[in-house]
Design a protein around this motif. Sequence first.
Motif, PDB file in Angstrom:
ATOM      1  N   LYS A   1      24.612  41.498 -64.146  1.00  0.00           N
ATOM      2  CA  LYS A   1      24.804  42.439 -63.033  1.00  0.00           C
ATOM      3  C   LYS A   1      24.209  41.883 -61.745  1.00  0.00           C
ATOM      4  CE  LYS A   1      22.091  46.032 -62.936  1.00  0.00           C
ATOM      5  NZ  LYS A   1      21.455  47.312 -63.283  1.00  0.00           N
ATOM      6  N   GLN A   2      24.984  41.960 -60.653  1.00  0.00           N
ATOM      7  CA  GLN A   2      24.537  41.402 -59.369  1.00  0.00           C
ATOM      8  C   GLN A   2      24.818  42.369 -58.228  1.00  0.00           C
ATOM      9  OE1 GLN A   2      23.195  37.976 -58.855  1.00  0.00           O
ATOM     10  NE2 GLN A   2      22.842  38.427 -61.038  1.00  0.00           N
ATOM     11  N   HIS A   3      23.926  42.377 -57.251  1.00  0.00           N
ATOM     12  CA  HIS A   3      24.153  43.143 -56.025  1.00  0.00           C
ATOM     13  C   HIS A   3      25.162  42.403 -55.158  1.00  0.00           C
ATOM     14  CE1 HIS A   3      23.294  45.035 -52.108  1.00  0.00           C
ATOM     15  NE2 HIS A   3      22.873  46.072 -52.841  1.00  0.00           N
ATOM     16  N   ILE A   4      25.943  43.156 -54.392  1.00  0.00           N
ATOM     17  CA  ILE A   4      26.987  42.551 -53.572  1.00  0.00           C
ATOM     18  C   ILE A   4      26.421  41.517 -52.594  1.00  0.00           C
ATOM     19  CG2 ILE A   4      26.922  44.415 -51.860  1.00  0.00           C
ATOM     20  CD1 ILE A   4      29.947  43.998 -51.501  1.00  0.00           C
ATOM     21  N   ASP A   5      25.230  41.761 -52.075  1.00  0.00           N
ATOM     22  CA  ASP A   5      24.633  40.809 -51.135  1.00  0.00           C
ATOM     23  C   ASP A   5      24.282  39.486 -51.824  1.00  0.00           C
ATOM     24  OD1 ASP A   5      24.853  42.693 -49.168  1.00  0.00           O
ATOM     25  OD2 ASP A   5      22.758  43.340 -49.261  1.00  0.00           O
ATOM     26  N   ILE A   6      23.877  39.565 -53.088  1.00  0.00           N
ATOM     27  CA  ILE A   6      23.554  38.350 -53.843  1.00  0.00           C
ATOM     28  C   ILE A   6      24.822  37.569 -54.163  1.00  0.00           C
ATOM     29  CG2 ILE A   6      22.509  37.473 -55.969  1.00  0.00           C
ATOM     30  CD1 ILE A   6      20.531  38.651 -53.966  1.00  0.00           C
ATOM     31  N   ILE A   7      25.883  38.291 -54.534  1.00  0.00           N
ATOM     32  CA  ILE A   7      27.174  37.624 -54.777  1.00  0.00           C
ATOM     33  C   ILE A   7      27.639  36.909 -53.522  1.00  0.00           C
ATOM     34  CG2 ILE A   7      29.590  37.962 -55.427  1.00  0.00           C
ATOM     35  CD1 ILE A   7      28.718  40.447 -56.973  1.00  0.00           C
ATOM     36  N   SER A   8      27.535  37.594 -52.392  1.00  0.00           N
ATOM     37  CA  SER A   8      27.943  37.019 -51.111  1.00  0.00           C
ATOM     38  C   SER A   8      27.153  35.745 -50.799  1.00  0.00           C
ATOM     39  CB  SER A   8      27.742  38.055 -50.004  1.00  0.00           C
ATOM     40  OG  SER A   8      28.023  37.511 -48.741  1.00  0.00           O
ATOM     41  N   TYR A   9      25.831  35.808 -51.056  1.00  0.00           N
ATOM     42  CA  TYR A   9      24.964  34.663 -50.769  1.00  0.00           C
ATOM     43  C   TYR A   9      25.260  33.493 -51.701  1.00  0.00           C
ATOM     44  CZ  TYR A   9      20.721  31.828 -50.672  1.00  0.00           C
ATOM     45  OH  TYR A   9      19.843  30.773 -50.611  1.00  0.00           O
ATOM     46  N   LYS A  10      25.370  33.773 -53.007  1.00  0.00           N
ATOM     47  CA  LYS A  10      25.546  32.701 -53.979  1.00  0.00           C
ATOM     48  C   LYS A  10      26.893  32.005 -53.853  1.00  0.00           C
ATOM     49  CE  LYS A  10      22.335  34.307 -57.571  1.00  0.00           C
ATOM     50  NZ  LYS A  10      22.183  34.765 -58.970  1.00  0.00           N
ATOM     51  N   LEU A  11      27.920  32.761 -53.455  1.00  0.00           N
ATOM     52  CA  LEU A  11      29.264  32.180 -53.371  1.00  0.00           C
ATOM     53  C   LEU A  11      29.651  31.809 -51.942  1.00  0.00           C
ATOM     54  CD1 LEU A  11      31.209  34.456 -55.888  1.00  0.00           C
ATOM     55  CD2 LEU A  11      30.036  32.289 -56.306  1.00  0.00           C
ATOM     56  N   ASP A  12      28.716  32.029 -51.009  1.00  0.00           N
ATOM     57  CA  ASP A  12      28.947  31.683 -49.604  1.00  0.00           C
ATOM     58  C   ASP A  12      30.224  32.340 -49.081  1.00  0.00           C
ATOM     59  OD1 ASP A  12      28.338  30.519 -47.172  1.00  0.00           O
ATOM     60  OD2 ASP A  12      29.409  28.646 -47.619  1.00  0.00           O
ATOM     61  N   LEU A  13      30.331  33.631 -49.357  1.00  0.00           N
ATOM     62  CA  LEU A  13      31.470  34.412 -48.871  1.00  0.00           C
ATOM     63  C   LEU A  13      30.961  35.552 -48.011  1.00  0.00           C
ATOM     64  CD1 LEU A  13      33.598  34.713 -52.139  1.00  0.00           C
ATOM     65  CD2 LEU A  13      34.257  33.458 -50.079  1.00  0.00           C
ATOM     66  N   LYS A  14      31.606  35.765 -46.884  1.00  0.00           N
ATOM     67  CA  LYS A  14      31.248  36.898 -46.032  1.00  0.00           C
ATOM     68  C   LYS A  14      31.622  38.197 -46.745  1.00  0.00           C
ATOM     69  CE  LYS A  14      30.064  34.532 -42.268  1.00  0.00           C
ATOM     70  NZ  LYS A  14      30.184  33.160 -42.817  1.00  0.00           N
ATOM     71  N   SER A  15      30.946  39.274 -46.373  1.00  0.00           N
ATOM     72  CA  SER A  15      31.205  40.563 -47.016  1.00  0.00           C
ATOM     73  C   SER A  15      32.651  40.990 -46.860  1.00  0.00           C
ATOM     74  CB  SER A  15      30.280  41.637 -46.438  1.00  0.00           C
ATOM     75  OG  SER A  15      28.941  41.382 -46.783  1.00  0.00           O
ATOM     76  N   TYR A  16      33.223  40.787 -45.679  1.00  0.00           N
ATOM     77  CA  TYR A  16      34.604  41.194 -45.459  1.00  0.00           C
ATOM     78  C   TYR A  16      35.583  40.332 -46.266  1.00  0.00           C
ATOM     79  CZ  TYR A  16      35.032  37.273 -42.145  1.00  0.00           C
ATOM     80  OH  TYR A  16      35.052  36.024 -41.572  1.00  0.00           O
ATOM     81  N   GLU A  17      35.164  39.113 -46.627  1.00  0.00           N
ATOM     82  CA  GLU A  17      35.986  38.277 -47.494  1.00  0.00           C
ATOM     83  C   GLU A  17      35.837  38.675 -48.958  1.00  0.00           C
ATOM     84  OE1 GLU A  17      35.905  33.997 -45.143  1.00  0.00           O
ATOM     85  OE2 GLU A  17      34.129  34.578 -46.336  1.00  0.00           O
ATOM     86  N   LEU A  18      34.641  39.125 -49.302  1.00  0.00           N
ATOM     87  CA  LEU A  18      34.319  39.425 -50.694  1.00  0.00           C
ATOM     88  C   LEU A  18      34.901  40.763 -51.151  1.00  0.00           C
ATOM     89  CD1 LEU A  18      32.708  38.437 -53.144  1.00  0.00           C
ATOM     90  CD2 LEU A  18      30.689  39.554 -52.193  1.00  0.00           C
ATOM     91  N   MET A  19      34.901  41.768 -50.274  1.00  0.00           N
ATOM     92  CA  MET A  19      35.286  43.117 -50.678  1.00  0.00           C
ATOM     93  C   MET A  19      36.693  43.207 -51.272  1.00  0.00           C
ATOM     94  SD  MET A  19      32.793  45.149 -50.566  1.00  0.00           S
ATOM     95  CE  MET A  19      33.743  46.631 -50.852  1.00  0.00           C
TER      96      MET A  19
END
Length: 365
Positions: free
Chosen positions: A324-342
Amino acid sequence: MNTELPYILAISFQKGIGDVIGKKIITHFGSAKKAWRSKPEELLKIKRIGKVLSNDFGSDKYLHLAYKEIEYCDKNNINIISFFDTNYPNNLKECYDCPLVIYTKGNLDFNSSNKKKIAIVGTRKMTNYGKNFINELIDNLSDFDISIISGLAYGCDIESHTVALKNNISTWAVMGTNLDKIYPSTHKKIANEMLANGGWLTEQPSFKLTTPEAFLQRNRIIAGLSDAIVVVESAFKGGSLVTAKFANDYNREVFALPGKTIDPLNEGCNFLIKTQQAYLIENSKDIINYFNFDINRKSNQLDLFIEFSEEENSIVNLLRIDGKQHIDIISYKLDLKSYELMPILLDLELKQVISTLPGKFYALK
């Protein structure tokens, strides 16, 4: 015998001293024995200790009572655990108003690092709707390392204990009475069966008379022991809402089963959900996803049935390995902006590959 125990018990019996002040006094002096033998002027240096209490503190009658309680518990296979013992429940120790002393009987594994403690509370007037939910919930959690906690009362409590026993799941009864009195007495058979795989717990010593307040106070222990609390069918003023309040105060996750708005037995649960004091729970899958229970069991076959884009595959692999991961951690680890990740997360959720959990966490289904 632990030489500190008689003095810890004596302090817990001392009139005018609650759990918070009792722990404060012992911590201040470094030991219960030193505290018990201290002078009134030394006690007065501690905040919230008045002259009446300081002059009465250290009375022999409480120490004699402590030795009698130890003798009684030894004869009746009751364990006495103080806040300062290593086997005191870690979860409960996090709560500022936890009991200075608890009494237990049975085989209670409080501090296993992997075991999740799930409390189930609800009305004494359980309907088939509540009964079926409890059975589905516990039956489907039986593959996982959990304990079921409840209060041994009629209705939802005893149903939770019974279904846990049927599934060979450890189950704990937190009682408002002392341990020589099973209440209600009709649940004595189930209570005795619990001793082999679970057991009983109370903060009430053997000589303490049962009071209505004790049952409300035990709700804080149910909440404090748990990692998550599930409320099943509760009236607006039900005791389960007291447990939910304690759970929120202790930063425990609360789940509530919704029901018909015209049914008084659903008013409490609906209120908790409506006021954001609890997350809506539909079935066992919500708990399984919250604790990330079956990530390894189910995720290994995902790639056989679904084609992923490069970004989707990265997210799936991340959740498979790290859980389980927080969205901010996913964004950081995969180098994706939030608007790209959502939108990618949304696609994976629509494909029923991942679940959105409370607090913007994501996990594989």
